[in-house]
Scaffold this motif. Structure first.
Motif, PDB file in Angstrom:
ATOM      1  N   GLY A 149       0.312   4.105  -5.720  1.00 41.25           N
ATOM      2  CA  GLY A 149       0.206   2.723  -6.164  1.00 41.25           C
ATOM      3  C   GLY A 149       0.590   1.696  -5.116  1.00 41.25           C
ATOM      4  O   GLY A 149       0.436   0.501  -5.333  1.00 41.25           O
ATOM      5  N   VAL A 150       1.114   2.162  -3.963  1.00 36.71           N
ATOM      6  CA  VAL A 150       1.553   1.228  -2.928  1.00 36.71           C
ATOM      7  C   VAL A 150       0.776   1.429  -1.629  1.00 36.71           C
ATOM      8  O   VAL A 150       0.195   0.485  -1.103  1.00 36.71           O
ATOM      9  CB  VAL A 150       3.069   1.344  -2.663  1.00 36.71           C
ATOM     10  CG1 VAL A 150       3.510   0.390  -1.570  1.00 36.71           C
ATOM     11  CG2 VAL A 150       3.865   1.099  -3.945  1.00 36.71           C
ATOM     12  N   LEU A 151       0.765   2.661  -1.105  1.00 38.64           N
ATOM     13  CA  LEU A 151       0.106   2.882   0.176  1.00 38.64           C
ATOM     14  C   LEU A 151      -0.175   4.359   0.406  1.00 38.64           C
ATOM     15  O   LEU A 151       0.398   5.228  -0.256  1.00 38.64           O
ATOM     16  CB  LEU A 151       0.944   2.329   1.340  1.00 38.64           C
ATOM     17  CG  LEU A 151       2.336   2.908   1.555  1.00 38.64           C
ATOM     18  CD1 LEU A 151       2.318   4.181   2.378  1.00 38.64           C
ATOM     19  CD2 LEU A 151       3.204   1.882   2.242  1.00 38.64           C
ATOM     20  N   ALA A 173      -1.099  -8.068   3.941  1.00 39.08           N
ATOM     21  CA  ALA A 173      -1.798  -7.135   3.055  1.00 39.08           C
ATOM     22  C   ALA A 173      -1.660  -7.527   1.596  1.00 39.08           C
ATOM     23  O   ALA A 173      -1.459  -6.697   0.743  1.00 39.08           O
ATOM     24  CB  ALA A 173      -1.288  -5.719   3.285  1.00 39.08           C
ATOM     25  N   GLY A 174      -1.772  -8.812   1.301  1.00 35.92           N
ATOM     26  CA  GLY A 174      -1.693  -9.233  -0.074  1.00 35.92           C
ATOM     27  C   GLY A 174      -2.857  -8.700  -0.891  1.00 35.92           C
ATOM     28  O   GLY A 174      -2.737  -8.424  -2.066  1.00 35.92           O
ATOM     29  N   ALA A 175      -3.985  -8.540  -0.251  1.00 33.94           N
ATOM     30  CA  ALA A 175      -5.151  -8.000  -0.935  1.00 33.94           C
ATOM     31  C   ALA A 175      -4.992  -6.500  -1.105  1.00 33.94           C
ATOM     32  O   ALA A 175      -4.465  -5.812  -0.247  1.00 33.94           O
ATOM     33  CB  ALA A 175      -6.411  -8.299  -0.116  1.00 33.94           C
ATOM     34  N   ALA A 176      -5.461  -6.003  -2.238  1.00 29.97           N
ATOM     35  CA  ALA A 176      -5.315  -4.581  -2.553  1.00 29.97           C
ATOM     36  C   ALA A 176      -6.171  -3.708  -1.650  1.00 29.97           C
ATOM     37  O   ALA A 176      -5.981  -2.509  -1.596  1.00 29.97           O
ATOM     38  CB  ALA A 176      -5.677  -4.338  -4.013  1.00 29.97           C
ATOM     39  N   ASP A 177      -7.109  -4.304  -0.898  1.00 29.81           N
ATOM     40  CA  ASP A 177      -8.015  -3.492  -0.088  1.00 29.81           C
ATOM     41  C   ASP A 177      -7.672  -3.492   1.400  1.00 29.81           C
ATOM     42  O   ASP A 177      -8.499  -3.132   2.226  1.00 29.81           O
ATOM     43  CB  ASP A 177      -9.453  -3.955  -0.294  1.00 29.81           C
ATOM     44  CG  ASP A 177      -9.658  -5.403   0.118  1.00 29.81           C
ATOM     45  OD1 ASP A 177     -10.817  -5.821   0.204  1.00 29.81           O
ATOM     46  OD2 ASP A 177      -8.661  -6.111   0.337  1.00 29.81           O
ATOM     47  N   ALA A 178      -6.479  -3.897   1.780  1.00 31.88           N
ATOM     48  CA  ALA A 178      -6.103  -3.970   3.187  1.00 31.88           C
ATOM     49  C   ALA A 178      -5.902  -2.576   3.781  1.00 31.88           C
ATOM     50  O   ALA A 178      -5.348  -1.691   3.155  1.00 31.88           O
ATOM     51  CB  ALA A 178      -4.826  -4.788   3.340  1.00 31.88           C
ATOM     52  N   ARG A 216      -5.848   1.546  -3.644  1.00 33.24           N
ATOM     53  CA  ARG A 216      -5.469   2.536  -4.661  1.00 33.24           C
ATOM     54  C   ARG A 216      -6.351   3.785  -4.602  1.00 33.24           C
ATOM     55  O   ARG A 216      -5.879   4.891  -4.803  1.00 33.24           O
ATOM     56  CB  ARG A 216      -5.528   1.919  -6.048  1.00 33.24           C
ATOM     57  CG  ARG A 216      -4.415   0.950  -6.297  1.00 33.24           C
ATOM     58  CD  ARG A 216      -4.318   0.612  -7.777  1.00 33.24           C
ATOM     59  NE  ARG A 216      -3.335  -0.432  -7.975  1.00 33.24           N
ATOM     60  CZ  ARG A 216      -2.042  -0.206  -8.135  1.00 33.24           C
ATOM     61  NH1 ARG A 216      -1.583   1.018  -8.113  1.00 33.24           N
ATOM     62  NH2 ARG A 216      -1.200  -1.207  -8.324  1.00 33.24           N
ATOM     63  N   ALA A 217      -7.625   3.607  -4.324  1.00 30.52           N
ATOM     64  CA  ALA A 217      -8.549   4.753  -4.278  1.00 30.52           C
ATOM     65  C   ALA A 217      -8.122   5.759  -3.207  1.00 30.52           C
ATOM     66  O   ALA A 217      -8.214   6.968  -3.421  1.00 30.52           O
ATOM     67  CB  ALA A 217      -9.970   4.274  -4.017  1.00 30.52           C
ATOM     68  N   ASP A 218      -7.636   5.274  -2.064  1.00 30.85           N
ATOM     69  CA  ASP A 218      -7.170   6.179  -1.016  1.00 30.85           C
ATOM     70  C   ASP A 218      -5.944   6.958  -1.482  1.00 30.85           C
ATOM     71  O   ASP A 218      -5.820   8.153  -1.229  1.00 30.85           O
ATOM     72  CB  ASP A 218      -6.836   5.417   0.268  1.00 30.85           C
ATOM     73  CG  ASP A 218      -8.071   4.901   0.977  1.00 30.85           C
ATOM     74  OD1 ASP A 218      -9.157   5.497   0.803  1.00 30.85           O
ATOM     75  OD2 ASP A 218      -7.953   3.894   1.708  1.00 30.85           O
ATOM     76  N   GLY A 219      -5.040   6.284  -2.161  1.00 27.32           N
ATOM     77  CA  GLY A 219      -3.853   6.950  -2.685  1.00 27.32           C
ATOM     78  C   GLY A 219      -4.195   8.003  -3.725  1.00 27.32           C
ATOM     79  O   GLY A 219      -3.618   9.096  -3.732  1.00 27.32           O
ATOM     80  N   VAL A 220      -5.150   7.708  -4.582  1.00 30.69           N
ATOM     81  CA  VAL A 220      -5.570   8.672  -5.608  1.00 30.69           C
ATOM     82  C   VAL A 220      -6.220   9.892  -4.957  1.00 30.69           C
ATOM     83  O   VAL A 220      -5.907  11.035  -5.306  1.00 30.69           O
ATOM     84  CB  VAL A 220      -6.531   8.008  -6.622  1.00 30.69           C
ATOM     85  CG1 VAL A 220      -7.165   9.040  -7.536  1.00 30.69           C
ATOM     86  CG2 VAL A 220      -5.783   6.956  -7.439  1.00 30.69           C
TER      87      VAL A 220
END
Length: 170
Positions: free
Chosen positions: A122-124, A8-13, A142-146
Motif C-alpha cells: 500500500g506504500v511502495l 510522489a504525491g500521485a499514486a503513480d510515481a 499499488r499495482a506494482d506492490g500487489v
C-alpha cells in the motif's frame, strides 16, 4: 521524467535507479517514506543482503521510527552470513526489536530465482531487476506492490524460519 519520492504525491510515481549508489539512495528514500507514512508490514528480500546498507545508522533510525506500533518486518534470504558479518548495528537493533522482526530462509530450489526487493504493501515497492548493475525502480503504484506481493507469497510458502535472535548451545 520520473518523479522522486519527495514529489510522489500521485499514486503513480516511480523512480528508476542505476547503480549501487542509486539503489542505496532509493533504499534510504523508501525507508524514510515508510517511516513517515507507516504500514503494518515491511518485507526485505535478497539472497544475502551483502549490498544493502542495513547497518547504517540512518537505516536503524528509520526502522526504529517505523517499528513503533504494531508492525512486522520479514526478511527472506538464502542465508544470513553476510548480515551477521557486515551489519552488526542492524543485528543489535534486531535483538531489541525481535518481537517485530522475522527472518526466513528461502527453499534451496528457490535461491537462484529469489528477487531483490523491498515491499511495503500500500506504500511502495522497490525492486532490483539487474543485480549485476543494480538497476531497478522504486514504485509507489499499488499495482506494482500487489504484483510483487504475489511473487513473494510463492517464495514465502516454501521458506522456513532462520537466523535466530540468539544461538543457544549445549
Amino acid at each position: 521524467m520520473e518523479s522522486s519520492p519527495d514529489d510522489a504525491g500521485a499514486a503513480d510515481a516511480t523512480r528508476a535507479f542505476l547503480g549501487r549508489a542509486d539503489f542505496q539512495q532509493a533504499w534510504r528514500d523508501a525507508l524514510a517514506r515508510v517511516a513517515d507514512q507507516g504500514c503494518r508490514e515491511l518485507w526485505f528480500v535478497d539472497r544475502d543482503f551483502s549490498d544493502w546498507p542495513l547497518g547504517d545508522r540512518a537505516t536503524v533510525d528509520e526502522l526504529t521510527r517505523w517499528a513503533m506500533g504494531h508492525r512486522r518486518l520479514v526478511l527472506l534470504a538464502a542465508h544470513y552470513d553476510a548480515v551477521q558479518r557486515q551489519h552488526p548495528r542492524w543485528v543489535s537493533w534486531r535483538r531489541q526489536w525481535s518481537h517485530v522482526v522475522q527472518c526466513r530462509a528461502a527453499d534451496e530450489a528457490d535461491v537462484e530465482a529469489l528477487p531483490t526487493m523491498v515491499l511495503a504493501p500500500g506504500v511502495l515497492a522497490l525492486r532490483v531487476h539487474d543485480r549485476v548493475r543494480f538497476r531497478g525502480r522504486l514504485s509507489f503504484q499499488r499495482a506494482d506492490g500487489v504484483r510483487d506481493r504475489d511473487d513473494l507469497d510463492a517464495f514465502l510458502q516454501r521458506s522456513s524460519e532462520s537466523f535466530p535472535v540468539t544461538n543457544l548451545g549445549l
